[in-house]
Design a protein around this motif. Structure first.
Motif, mmCIF file in Angstrom:
data_model
loop_
_atom_site.group_PDB
_atom_site.id
_atom_site.type_symbol
_atom_site.label_atom_id
_atom_site.label_comp_id
_atom_site.label_asym_id
_atom_site.label_seq_id
_atom_site.Cartn_x
_atom_site.Cartn_y
_atom_site.Cartn_z
ATOM 1 N N SER A 124 -14.884 66.226 16.547
ATOM 2 C CA SER A 124 -13.445 66.453 16.471
ATOM 3 C C SER A 124 -13.054 67.718 17.225
ATOM 4 O O SER A 124 -13.808 68.688 17.286
ATOM 5 C CB SER A 124 -13.017 66.577 15.012
ATOM 6 N N CYS A 186 -5.980 62.072 10.741
ATOM 7 C CA CYS A 186 -7.437 62.204 10.761
ATOM 8 C C CYS A 186 -7.991 61.234 11.794
ATOM 9 O O CYS A 186 -7.600 60.064 11.844
ATOM 10 C CB CYS A 186 -8.052 61.953 9.392
ATOM 11 N N ASN A 187 -8.864 61.722 12.660
ATOM 12 C CA ASN A 187 -9.472 60.907 13.707
ATOM 13 C C ASN A 187 -10.915 60.623 13.361
ATOM 14 O O ASN A 187 -11.733 61.535 13.260
ATOM 15 C CB ASN A 187 -9.405 61.625 15.061
#
Length: 320
Positions: A124, A186-187
């Protein structure tokens, strides 16, 4: 079964179709490449497999990751530079003025930037942490912990909430000011399913009817679908698969093989040569559920003599 010997190799290739196409013409000597001014050899840039065949049949250069593993020189990826993260930036201020909140920091994929087909940075680009300030006087309880992401892959949301202390709010002359819920993005990891298999070198150089062909040299097995101890591919994901069997023999020999799903022959071929090389390819598209099996086997007794085999492969591709 006639006496003889049979040599074969399997390629099970299960990938999502994506990427780009490169020029298949190769003018650079195999084993090394040189820079644009043709002065400095670049070592460790080689092909590990039959890349001419893989690119013509399966367009291996379309998948950069696979091409880098097996055909880096052929697909002209010797100059590929993978991306790496820069150092984390400074933490932001806390997102609340009192009580428990969140702070964040970011980093960039520019140390170096991925170029010439190199991989993007893994992980991330942002990071969050809890920050705790002095207790709040206006009636809100502390925020709850962030929930799990709403998805297991791709982009989703995280939630948290807080409760208003009615007694304290009444004492201060009113209710709580502000929202009782918050959301942040949120990835997660990519939703693309990659199942890739490549094996060759059979344990037995002869073949008879209904005999499974086992290939023990496994160079790629993403998804873990192929078992080299029994020569069987078990689907790790539901989907539509395309399988291909390619066989070449020479020297007055016959080879009968087929692609089989759970005992049912989907496609079969007969390769016959008389003092010259003979090659055949067959394909079968089939829906597979998790755990359903596919393999290559002899469909009839073959006549194979010593040194009669040139090349044989079996590949698979997850289409959808």
């Amino acid at each position: 079964m006639a006496a003889g010997q049979f040599t074969a190799c399997i390629l099970l290739l299960v990938v999502s179709v994506k990427g780009f196409v490169v020029d298949e013409a190769m003018t650079t000597p195999k084993g090394f490449v040189v820079d644009e001014v043709m002065t400095t050899p670049k070592v460790n840039c080689v092909n590990t497999d039959n890349c001419d065949f893989l690119n013509v049949t399966y367009h291996i250069c379309n998948d950069v990751q696979l091409a880098k593993e097996h055909c880096k020189l052929f697909c002209r990826l010797c100059d590929a530079v993978d991306g790496h993260w820069s150092d984390w930036g400074q933490w932001s201020g806390c997102d609340v003025s009192c009580g428990k909140g969140t702070r964040s920091r970011v980093r960039s994929c520019d140390n170096p930037v991925p170029t010439h087909g190199g991989d993007d940075c893994a992980g991330s680009k942002d990071e969050h942490d809890v920050c705790v300030l002095e207790s709040c006087p206006d009636g809100w309880d502390n925020w709850s912990a962030w929930s799990s992401c709403t998805v297991t892959c791709g982009q989703g949301l995280k939630n948290r909430h807080r409760a208003c202390n009615a007694t304290m709010g009444t004492m201060l002359g009113g209710g709580c000011i502000g929202n009782d819920q918050e959301q942040i993005a949120c990835n997660m990891t990519s939703c693309d399913v990659v199942v890739l298999f490549y094996a060759r070198s059979p344990t037995d150089r002869s073949i008879s009817s209904n005999e499974k062909i086992m290939y023990v040299t496994v160079t790629t097995n993403k998804g873990g679908g192929y078992n080299s101890s029994n020569g069987v591919f078990s689907a790790p994901h539901n989907g539509l698969y395309l399988f291909t069997s390619h066989t070449c023999v020479y020297g007055s020999n016959y080879a009968y093989t087929g692609i089989v799903k759970e005992g049912t022959v989907l496609q079969q071929s007969a390769s016959r040569s008389i003092n010259y090389e003979e090659c055949n390819s067959i394909q079968a598209a089939v829906e597979l559920g998790v755990g359903e099996r596919v393999w290559v086997q002899g469909t009839s007794t073959s006549t194979l003599y010593e040194d009669s085999f040139l090349i044989c492969s079996f590949s698979g591709m997850l289409i959808n």
